[in-house]
Design a protein around this motif. Structure first.
Motif, mmCIF file in Angstrom:
data_model
loop_
_atom_site.group_PDB
_atom_site.id
_atom_site.type_symbol
_atom_site.label_atom_id
_atom_site.label_comp_id
_atom_site.label_asym_id
_atom_site.label_seq_id
_atom_site.Cartn_x
_atom_site.Cartn_y
_atom_site.Cartn_z
ATOM 1 N N PRO A 175 0.822 -1.224 0.000
ATOM 2 C CA PRO A 175 0.000 0.000 0.000
ATOM 3 C C PRO A 175 0.847 1.262 0.000
ATOM 4 O O PRO A 175 1.832 1.374 0.738
ATOM 5 C CB PRO A 175 -0.826 -0.121 1.280
ATOM 6 C CG PRO A 175 -0.089 -1.094 2.140
ATOM 7 C CD PRO A 175 0.618 -2.029 1.216
ATOM 8 N N SER A 176 0.462 2.192 -0.877
ATOM 9 C CA SER A 176 1.121 3.496 -0.961
ATOM 10 C C SER A 176 0.094 4.511 -1.443
ATOM 11 O O SER A 176 -1.005 4.149 -1.890
ATOM 12 C CB SER A 176 2.310 3.446 -1.928
ATOM 13 O OG SER A 176 1.852 3.230 -3.254
ATOM 14 N N LEU A 177 0.428 5.781 -1.368
ATOM 15 C CA LEU A 177 -0.511 6.817 -1.814
ATOM 16 C C LEU A 177 -0.811 6.686 -3.296
ATOM 17 O O LEU A 177 -1.912 7.023 -3.749
ATOM 18 C CB LEU A 177 0.071 8.206 -1.515
ATOM 19 C CG LEU A 177 0.049 8.647 -0.051
ATOM 20 C CD1 LEU A 177 0.765 9.986 0.102
ATOM 21 C CD2 LEU A 177 -1.382 8.754 0.473
ATOM 22 N N ASP A 178 0.142 6.182 -4.082
ATOM 23 C CA ASP A 178 -0.073 6.085 -5.523
ATOM 24 C C ASP A 178 -1.108 5.028 -5.885
ATOM 25 O O ASP A 178 -1.861 5.204 -6.854
ATOM 26 C CB ASP A 178 1.253 5.764 -6.230
ATOM 27 C CG ASP A 178 2.208 6.942 -6.184
ATOM 28 O OD1 ASP A 178 1.717 8.090 -6.179
ATOM 29 O OD2 ASP A 178 3.433 6.720 -6.135
ATOM 30 N N ASN A 179 -1.164 3.923 -5.134
ATOM 31 C CA ASN A 179 -2.133 2.873 -5.487
ATOM 32 C C ASN A 179 -3.324 2.806 -4.541
ATOM 33 O O ASN A 179 -4.191 1.950 -4.700
ATOM 34 C CB ASN A 179 -1.447 1.502 -5.564
ATOM 35 C CG ASN A 179 -0.756 1.123 -4.262
ATOM 36 O OD1 ASN A 179 -1.232 1.417 -3.170
ATOM 37 N ND2 ASN A 179 0.396 0.457 -4.376
ATOM 38 N N CYS A 180 -3.365 3.680 -3.538
ATOM 39 C CA CYS A 180 -4.492 3.665 -2.587
ATOM 40 C C CYS A 180 -5.355 4.918 -2.656
ATOM 41 O O CYS A 180 -6.301 5.061 -1.871
ATOM 42 C CB CYS A 180 -3.970 3.508 -1.155
ATOM 43 S SG CYS A 180 -3.278 1.885 -0.813
ATOM 44 N N LEU A 181 -5.020 5.830 -3.564
ATOM 45 C CA LEU A 181 -5.796 7.075 -3.660
ATOM 46 C C LEU A 181 -5.953 7.459 -5.124
ATOM 47 O O LEU A 181 -4.971 7.516 -5.869
ATOM 48 C CB LEU A 181 -5.092 8.208 -2.901
ATOM 49 C CG LEU A 181 -5.698 9.618 -3.037
ATOM 50 C CD1 LEU A 181 -7.118 9.635 -2.497
ATOM 51 C CD2 LEU A 181 -4.830 10.645 -2.315
ATOM 52 N N GLU A 182 -7.198 7.698 -5.526
ATOM 53 C CA GLU A 182 -7.473 8.191 -6.870
ATOM 54 C C GLU A 182 -8.707 9.087 -6.831
ATOM 55 O O GLU A 182 -9.513 9.028 -5.889
ATOM 56 C CB GLU A 182 -7.687 7.049 -7.860
ATOM 57 C CG GLU A 182 -9.007 6.314 -7.693
ATOM 58 C CD GLU A 182 -9.342 5.428 -8.873
ATOM 59 O OE1 GLU A 182 -8.702 5.569 -9.927
ATOM 60 O OE2 GLU A 182 -10.263 4.605 -8.734
ATOM 61 N N LEU A 183 -8.850 9.909 -7.869
ATOM 62 C CA LEU A 183 -10.018 10.786 -7.992
ATOM 63 C C LEU A 183 -10.806 10.379 -9.230
ATOM 64 O O LEU A 183 -10.221 10.099 -10.289
ATOM 65 C CB LEU A 183 -9.585 12.253 -8.134
ATOM 66 C CG LEU A 183 -10.729 13.203 -8.491
ATOM 67 C CD1 LEU A 183 -11.497 13.603 -7.250
ATOM 68 C CD2 LEU A 183 -10.237 14.433 -9.223
ATOM 69 N N VAL A 184 -12.126 10.384 -9.101
ATOM 70 C CA VAL A 184 -13.019 10.094 -10.226
ATOM 71 C C VAL A 184 -14.033 11.223 -10.344
ATOM 72 O O VAL A 184 -14.661 11.600 -9.349
ATOM 73 C CB VAL A 184 -13.754 8.747 -10.034
ATOM 74 C CG1 VAL A 184 -14.728 8.515 -11.180
ATOM 75 C CG2 VAL A 184 -12.754 7.608 -9.941
#
Length: 690
Positions: free
Chosen positions: A392-401
């Motif tokens: 887990p990291s911010l790159d694969n645990c956070l996105e905007l839609v």
């Protein structure tokens, strides 16, 4: 001048000196025949001809001499006769005999009157001729004026019908049918300005919807030399009723709106919707800086365009008359709310060149960045967590839609942005907003939400990497819906795919900060619990956190499998060699039985806290029903610890004006009640991980 000297002399004579046979034509009476009393008596004394008698009959029985239109035609005929004798010996004084007056004056006047009545009766009178009649008989369009006009027309019809009775021609009987048509035509004439202005707007905005009625009205008014009274049918009447209710002041506003056509053209060419106008105003505010005059220009520009936006941006090209009238009504409502709207529109038009300069100064990258920030603030959805095989990291645990939606009759596809893309957008926005102190609401909101969501994601990653199994499938949705005026978000938390969502809608700072705090507390609880277990059971120290997490997951599935993977036995060899499946199952049953007894006691304690939270919420609802505002109700419940409704009500009345203390207590209420159930759930689940 008519020579009536003979008649004057006869009128001066004493008629009593003449025998009756000289004055009238006598009739012989018979004893055997009834007397016809209604038979008209023929006068012989004045030696009048049949034409003269017929003329006098019409004059005395129709009161035509008092008609304004009769007098108008009579004067016109006489002026023509005088003009014919101009430059001759008879110019100073034109004299006619009675017969000449009948032939050259009365007959032409009579024929014109009869022809007009016939055309009105048949509905074939050209509207241009009807206009000429109205000029004479209808100096104003008031109700009283039309009643007088109607009386004049009725007198003309009576004149026609009495003449028809004498001459044996057809009478005119369609007056009742023609009066409403004339009234409708008059109303249409009164609303000519309305129709012309609406047509000008249609042309300026390039609308090609249904405008048949408006076109018919304009054709009727513009081609009245060819159109006749019968063309004023029910369809034209409906047209009139649809456009006649436009307020006179609204017409003036629409005229002023059209006057600045260059501004209209520029806005419609360079701004596709109101959102782009707001972006433009923000960029213009940045250019204005702290200059008061330019700041006022920007505010004036935004208010003016928003006020006229129903016409500028809300009408599709396929809009017709009905949609155009609805847009005009919306503009009128805006004018009523802002009396200075028209002045702002005029001032904006005067500074069009300055607006063009501002637009040219700011590139498309700046505008697209600000537009994207506004889209995120209005409907962005931040997704945190979810099951993943990656570290887990911010790159694969956070996105905007940005979900798929419709805007300006167009379908906008779904947009996805990673954290790196969001940070790149943030950098560009900070460059824009850093140029001035004005126009940063959208940027500020975007940055605030992103910062808080990042903190929440970091807290989640910290929990997951520490091995708390409760968060192996945990995810959260932070949905924005407040826009620039309200930093509101909706937060939904899911612990797995089957569990119900725990949700709330509140201020972005309060909502995300509270949840982040809960996750940090859960992490502390988990790490403390894990340390205690390692101290109590030294064998756990043979495993790192990832190995413990793996063992917990596999052992938890014991009820659904016939054997464990080889990796499980390999890891357990450090504790006990040659462990078998059945032996592990028995050990798990014993451990679960003891743990359940302790867990039931914990649930009892936790339910007490949940019940208290429910009571506090219920008490807030009761106070709101008693007409206490929600924030004051929350503050009262937070302050009065014994949860007595009467004491809470008195506290609310005594402290309703202490804004700072009320807001602080209400915030404490939200933090305690909002996180209590979630925290208890986390606490129980953490304790159940081993």
């Amino acid at each position: 001048m008519v020579d009536v000297r003979v008649l004057d002399n006869q009128c001066q004579l004493q008629l009593g000196n003449f025998p009756l046979s000289v004055l009238i034509k006598c009739r012989k009476l018979s004893l055997f025949e009834p007397v016809q009393l209604n038979q008209q008596t023929e006068v012989k004394f004045f030696s009048l001809t049949e034409e003269e008698l017929a003329m006098m009959h019409l004059m005395t029985n129709t009161q035509i001499m008092s008609s304004k239109f009769f007098q108008h035609i009579l004067n016109t005929i006489c002026e023509q006769i005088v003009a014919q004798h101009a430059g001759t010996e008879d110019e100073p004084k034109v004299e006619f005999t009675a017969q000449q007056a009948i032939n050259q004056i009365w007959d032409p006047v009579k024929q014109q009157l009869l022809q007009i009545v016939t055309q009105i009766n048949d509905g074939t009178i050209p509207l241009a001729e009807l206009d000429a009649i109205m000029v004479v008989l209808l100096p104003d369009y008031s109700r009283e004026g039309f009643e007088k006009f109607k009386q004049e027309i009725e007198a003309l019809f009576k004149f026609h019908n009495i003449d028809a009775g004498v001459s044996g021609t057809q009478t005119a009987t369609n007056l009742k049918q023609r009066i409403p048509q004339i009234r409708n035509y008059l109303t249409l004439k009164q609303n000519r300005r309305n129709a012309v202005i609406l047509n000008d707007i249609k042309i300026k905005l390039n609308l090609d919807g249904r405008f048949n009625e408006l076109n018919i009205a304009l054709k009727t008014l513009g081609d009245n030399a060819q159109s006749v009274l019968n063309s004023i049918n029910e369809r034209v009447t409906k047209i009139t009723s649809s456009i006649q209710n436009i307020h006179p002041e609204m017409l003036l506003i629409l005229e002023k709106f059209l006057k600045w056509d260059q501004l209209i053209d520029w806005l419609r060419e360079h701004m596709k919707n109101l959102g782009e106008v707001k972006v433009m105003s923000d960029l213009a505010m940045i250019s204005a800086g702290e200059t008061p005059i330019e700041v006022d220009r920007v505010s004036c520009f935004l208010s003016a365009v928003i006020g006229f936006s129903p016409l500028l941006f809300d009408l599709p090209q396929q809009a017709g008359l009905r949609e155009l009238l609805a847009a005009c009504e919306m503009v009128w409502n805006n004018v009523e709310r802002d009396e200075g709207l028209l002045k702002k529109w005029e001032e904006t038009a005067k500074h069009l060149e300055w607006l063009k300069t501002v637009k040219d100064f700011h590139g498309s990258v700046e505008k697209s960045s600000l537009t994207r920030a506004q889209q995120i603030n209005e409907r962005g959805l931040y997704r945190i967590g979810g099951e993943t095989q990656q570290i887990p990291s911010l790159d694969n645990c956070l996105e905007l839609v940005i979900p798929k939606h419709r805007k300006d009759e167009k379908e906008i596809d779904e947009i996805r942005m990673s954290l790196s893309e969001l940070r790149d957008l943030q950098s560009r926005l900070m460059l824009i907003a850093g140029e001035a102190e004005k126009g940063k609401q959208d940027v500020s909101m975007f940055v605030d939400i992103l910062s808080n969501v990042e903190n929440l994601a970091k807290a989640y990653i910290q929990l997951k990497t520490s091995g708390c199994l409760l968060f192996s499938k945990w995810k959260a949705n932070v949905r924005c819906f407040g826009g620039r005026e309200n930093h509101a978000v909706s937060i939904e938390v899911f612990f797995d795919e089957t569990s119900p969502a725990i949700s709330s809608s509140e201020d972005v700072m309060l909502g995300t900060t509270s949840l982040t705090k809960v996750l940090h507390e859960a992490h502390n609880t988990w790490t403390t619990y894990l340390s205690e277990q390692r101290s109590e059971h030294y064998q756990l120290n043979y495993f790192n956190i990832h190995q413990l997490t793996y063992l917990c997951k596999e052992l938890a599935n014991s009820a659904d499998i016939n054997d464990f993977p080889d990796q499980v036995y390999a890891l357990l060899t450090s504790v006990k060699k040659e462990t078998h499946f059945d032996e592990l199952i028995d050990l798990l049953d014993d451990a679960t039985r003891v743990e359940n007894e302790d867990h039931e006691m914990s649930i009892v304690e936790d339910n007490v806290n949940v019940t208290k939270a429910q009571k506090k919420k219920k008490l807030v609802r009761r106070l709101v029903d008693m007409e206490i505002t929600q924030n004051i109700a929350k503050a009262a419940v937070q302050s009065v610890r014994n949860l007595d409704v009467d004491e809470c009500y008195l506290w609310a009345l005594e402290n309703e004006f202490e804004d700072d203390s009320v807001l602080d207590l209400a915030r404490q209420f939200d933090e305690e009640v909002g996180k209590m159930k979630l925290f208890i759930y986390i606490h129980c689940a953490c304790a159940a991980c081993f």
